[in-house]
Write a protein that holds these residues in place. Structure first.
Motif, PDB file in Angstrom:
ATOM      1  N   LEU A 150       5.706  10.433  13.168  1.00  0.00           N
ATOM      2  CA  LEU A 150       5.564  11.597  12.301  1.00  0.00           C
ATOM      3  C   LEU A 150       4.340  11.418  11.418  1.00  0.00           C
ATOM      4  CD1 LEU A 150       9.265  12.118  11.138  1.00  0.00           C
ATOM      5  CD2 LEU A 150       8.044  13.316  12.962  1.00  0.00           C
ATOM      6  N   PRO A 151       3.643  12.517  11.090  1.00  0.00           N
ATOM      7  CA  PRO A 151       2.489  12.403  10.185  1.00  0.00           C
ATOM      8  C   PRO A 151       2.934  11.862   8.823  1.00  0.00           C
ATOM      9  CG  PRO A 151       2.535  14.551  11.270  1.00  0.00           C
ATOM     10  CD  PRO A 151       3.842  13.900  11.565  1.00  0.00           C
ATOM     11  N   PHE A 152       2.097  11.055   8.251  1.00  0.00           N
ATOM     12  CA  PHE A 152       2.380  10.497   6.927  1.00  0.00           C
ATOM     13  C   PHE A 152       1.262  10.931   5.982  1.00  0.00           C
ATOM     14  CE2 PHE A 152       2.018   7.421   3.528  1.00  0.00           C
ATOM     15  CZ  PHE A 152       3.342   7.167   3.170  1.00  0.00           C
ATOM     16  N   LYS A 153       1.641  11.598   4.888  1.00  0.00           N
ATOM     17  CA  LYS A 153       0.647  12.048   3.915  1.00  0.00           C
ATOM     18  C   LYS A 153       0.742  11.198   2.663  1.00  0.00           C
ATOM     19  CE  LYS A 153       0.300  16.864   5.393  1.00  0.00           C
ATOM     20  NZ  LYS A 153       0.378  18.292   4.957  1.00  0.00           N
ATOM     21  N   LEU A 154      -0.410  10.769   2.205  1.00  0.00           N
ATOM     22  CA  LEU A 154      -0.439  10.000   0.969  1.00  0.00           C
ATOM     23  C   LEU A 154      -0.046  10.908  -0.181  1.00  0.00           C
ATOM     24  CD1 LEU A 154      -3.786   8.090   1.566  1.00  0.00           C
ATOM     25  CD2 LEU A 154      -1.507   7.095   1.573  1.00  0.00           C
ATOM     26  N   GLU A 155       0.864  10.460  -1.007  1.00  0.00           N
ATOM     27  CA  GLU A 155       1.344  11.273  -2.111  1.00  0.00           C
ATOM     28  C   GLU A 155       0.267  11.386  -3.188  1.00  0.00           C
ATOM     29  OE1 GLU A 155       5.092  10.042  -3.619  1.00  0.00           O
ATOM     30  OE2 GLU A 155       5.846   9.482  -1.647  1.00  0.00           O
ATOM     31  N   GLN A 156      -0.002  12.644  -3.595  1.00  0.00           N
ATOM     32  CA  GLN A 156      -1.000  12.856  -4.632  1.00  0.00           C
ATOM     33  C   GLN A 156      -0.544  12.270  -5.974  1.00  0.00           C
ATOM     34  OE1 GLN A 156      -4.033  14.117  -4.200  1.00  0.00           O
ATOM     35  NE2 GLN A 156      -3.615  14.345  -2.013  1.00  0.00           N
ATOM     36  N   LYS A 157       0.773  12.293  -6.206  1.00  0.00           N
ATOM     37  CA  LYS A 157       1.275  11.818  -7.489  1.00  0.00           C
ATOM     38  C   LYS A 157       1.303  10.293  -7.568  1.00  0.00           C
ATOM     39  CE  LYS A 157       4.195  15.877  -8.265  1.00  0.00           C
ATOM     40  NZ  LYS A 157       5.583  16.364  -8.487  1.00  0.00           N
ATOM     41  N   LYS A 158       1.211   9.638  -6.427  1.00  0.00           N
ATOM     42  CA  LYS A 158       1.329   8.185  -6.428  1.00  0.00           C
ATOM     43  C   LYS A 158       0.090   7.512  -7.023  1.00  0.00           C
ATOM     44  CE  LYS A 158       2.841   4.307  -3.601  1.00  0.00           C
ATOM     45  NZ  LYS A 158       3.290   3.817  -2.301  1.00  0.00           N
ATOM     46  N   LYS A 159      -1.044   8.157  -6.924  1.00  0.00           N
ATOM     47  CA  LYS A 159      -2.272   7.637  -7.534  1.00  0.00           C
ATOM     48  C   LYS A 159      -2.599   6.237  -7.035  1.00  0.00           C
ATOM     49  CE  LYS A 159      -1.510  10.343 -11.735  1.00  0.00           C
ATOM     50  NZ  LYS A 159      -1.441  10.330 -13.200  1.00  0.00           N
ATOM     51  N   THR A 160      -2.639   6.086  -5.723  1.00  0.00           N
ATOM     52  CA  THR A 160      -2.913   4.778  -5.136  1.00  0.00           C
ATOM     53  C   THR A 160      -4.294   4.273  -5.530  1.00  0.00           C
ATOM     54  OG1 THR A 160      -1.534   5.377  -3.245  1.00  0.00           O
ATOM     55  CG2 THR A 160      -2.996   3.479  -2.979  1.00  0.00           C
ATOM     56  N   GLN A 161      -4.338   3.059  -6.016  1.00  0.00           N
ATOM     57  CA  GLN A 161      -5.604   2.435  -6.400  1.00  0.00           C
ATOM     58  C   GLN A 161      -5.990   1.290  -5.474  1.00  0.00           C
ATOM     59  OE1 GLN A 161      -5.996   1.551 -10.649  1.00  0.00           O
ATOM     60  NE2 GLN A 161      -4.322   2.963 -11.088  1.00  0.00           N
ATOM     61  N   TYR A 162      -4.982   0.694  -4.781  1.00  0.00           N
ATOM     62  CA  TYR A 162      -5.260  -0.447  -3.910  1.00  0.00           C
ATOM     63  C   TYR A 162      -4.537  -0.278  -2.572  1.00  0.00           C
ATOM     64  CZ  TYR A 162      -6.561  -2.331  -8.445  1.00  0.00           C
ATOM     65  OH  TYR A 162      -7.114  -2.498  -9.680  1.00  0.00           O
ATOM     66  N   TYR A 163      -5.221  -0.675  -1.506  1.00  0.00           N
ATOM     67  CA  TYR A 163      -4.648  -0.635  -0.167  1.00  0.00           C
ATOM     68  C   TYR A 163      -4.664  -2.039   0.425  1.00  0.00           C
ATOM     69  CZ  TYR A 163      -5.037   4.456  -0.317  1.00  0.00           C
ATOM     70  OH  TYR A 163      -4.908   5.777  -0.653  1.00  0.00           O
ATOM     71  N   LEU A 164      -3.500  -2.474   0.922  1.00  0.00           N
ATOM     72  CA  LEU A 164      -3.414  -3.738   1.639  1.00  0.00           C
ATOM     73  C   LEU A 164      -3.234  -3.415   3.118  1.00  0.00           C
ATOM     74  CD1 LEU A 164      -3.196  -6.879   1.281  1.00  0.00           C
ATOM     75  CD2 LEU A 164      -0.738  -6.549   1.612  1.00  0.00           C
ATOM     76  N   PHE A 165      -4.222  -3.750   3.925  1.00  0.00           N
ATOM     77  CA  PHE A 165      -4.172  -3.487   5.361  1.00  0.00           C
ATOM     78  C   PHE A 165      -3.610  -4.716   6.080  1.00  0.00           C
ATOM     79  CE2 PHE A 165      -7.323  -0.533   3.763  1.00  0.00           C
ATOM     80  CZ  PHE A 165      -7.041   0.625   4.457  1.00  0.00           C
ATOM     81  N   TYR A 166      -2.678  -4.451   6.959  1.00  0.00           N
ATOM     82  CA  TYR A 166      -2.013  -5.522   7.711  1.00  0.00           C
ATOM     83  C   TYR A 166      -2.333  -5.348   9.184  1.00  0.00           C
ATOM     84  CZ  TYR A 166       1.785  -8.396   9.634  1.00  0.00           C
ATOM     85  OH  TYR A 166       2.522  -9.340  10.326  1.00  0.00           O
ATOM     86  N   HIS A 167      -3.129  -6.269   9.738  1.00  0.00           N
ATOM     87  CA  HIS A 167      -3.523  -6.234  11.156  1.00  0.00           C
ATOM     88  C   HIS A 167      -2.596  -7.181  11.913  1.00  0.00           C
ATOM     89  CE1 HIS A 167      -6.898  -6.766  14.363  1.00  0.00           C
ATOM     90  NE2 HIS A 167      -6.073  -5.776  14.671  1.00  0.00           N
ATOM     91  N   SER A 168      -1.827  -6.620  12.855  1.00  0.00           N
ATOM     92  CA  SER A 168      -0.793  -7.422  13.492  1.00  0.00           C
ATOM     93  C   SER A 168      -0.377  -6.780  14.815  1.00  0.00           C
ATOM     94  CB  SER A 168       0.411  -7.521  12.543  1.00  0.00           C
ATOM     95  OG  SER A 168       1.445  -8.285  13.105  1.00  0.00           O
TER      96      SER A 168
END
Length: 271
Positions: A150-168
């Motif tokens: 399913l499509p996943f939309k980043l929440e506007q209210k969450k105010k994400t400042q950091y992304y941790l990418f997991y390559h696996s």
């Protein structure tokens, strides 16, 4: 002085005649025919006018902007009275669009429409999505617990400042050993943080393998769509030479840390 005054009056009269000719309505017609009067007129330039009350007493001055609409009260030739807050003011006809509006009313039988004010922009949050956040939009997915993504939309209210990418990948034994630990850490320390989002980048050999891996190990975070992985090769490279790998970025796409799991996670905890 008399000659200068006469010359000024002559020039003013000529100017008014030219305006009247262009507008196809004369001042004499306006004085005699009140039906031609527009209800409001606009100024042609910025003006400072004196305000006079009903008893003809001066009540100070008022600034009018160019194009400001004011109600028309009376027309007496080269001057006209307009209503302003606190009383009335006298304007020179040539400083307004009176003749143009009167001509329009005469020709069309109605007044020229008043332009609608531009709507005020809706208030927005002080938070502005960074470049990486915008890059991730419409590229993320999550499993529905079955055979579909399913499509996943980043929440506007969450105010994400950091992304941790997991390559696996599921075919990788060290990955299968590390994924439960990372999921447990996420649930305990980061799920409730509004400024952090984990993103899975699959190294599986198919979209089906990616889905099975996410479901089997209950990954609580979204993933980059399998078909869009190549668009994030730069991020995958920052995760380290092998898998499993981690890379930490801020929302503007600035690289913070990558490679060693402990180093990256410790850095994320310190932010």
């Amino acid at each position: 002085m008399k000659l200068r005054g006469a010359l000024f009056c002559t020039l003013a009269t000529v100017g008014l005649c030219v305006l009247s000719a262009r507008a196809e309505v004369t001042l004499e017609q306006l004085v005699e025919d009140r039906k031609l009067w527009p209800s409001r007129i606009a100024t042609n330039k910025p003006l400072t006018v004196q305000v006079i009350d009903a008893n003809l007493e001066p009540k100070g001055f008022r600034d009018l902007k160019k194009g400001e609409l004011v109600p028309l009260a009376a027309v007496s030739g080269s001057t006209l009275d307009v209503r302003v807050p606190g009383g009335t003011a006298v304007l020179f006809t040539e400083d307004t669009d009176l003749l143009e509006r009167a001509a329009y009313k005469k020709k069309h039988g109605r007044e020229k429409a008043v332009p609608k004010p531009k709507p005020k922009p809706k208030p927005t949050s002080s938070y502005a999505a960074g470049k990486l956040t915008e890059r991730l939009q419409n590229r993320l997915t999550h499993s529905d617990g079955g055979k579909k993504f399913l499509p996943f939309k980043l929440e506007q209210k969450k105010k994400t400042q950091y992304y941790l990418f997991y390559h696996s990948a599921k075919w990788c034994p060290p990955c299968r050993a590390f994924t439960p630990k990372l999921a447990r850490l996420y649930n305990l320390d980061f799920r409730a943080r509004p400024d952090v989002e984990f993103i899975f980048i699959s190294a599986d050999k198919s979209a089906g393998g990616m889905r099975d891996y996410m479901q089997s190990y209950h990954m609580p975070w979204p993933a980059i769509r399998y078909q869009d992985r190549q668009l994030f090769n730069d991020v995958r490279q920052r995760c380290g030479r092998g898998i499993p790998g981690l890379a930490l970025y801020d929302s503007n796409g600035n690289f913070i840390a990558g490679g060693n799991h402990h180093t990256v996670l410790d850095k994320l905890k310190s932010l």
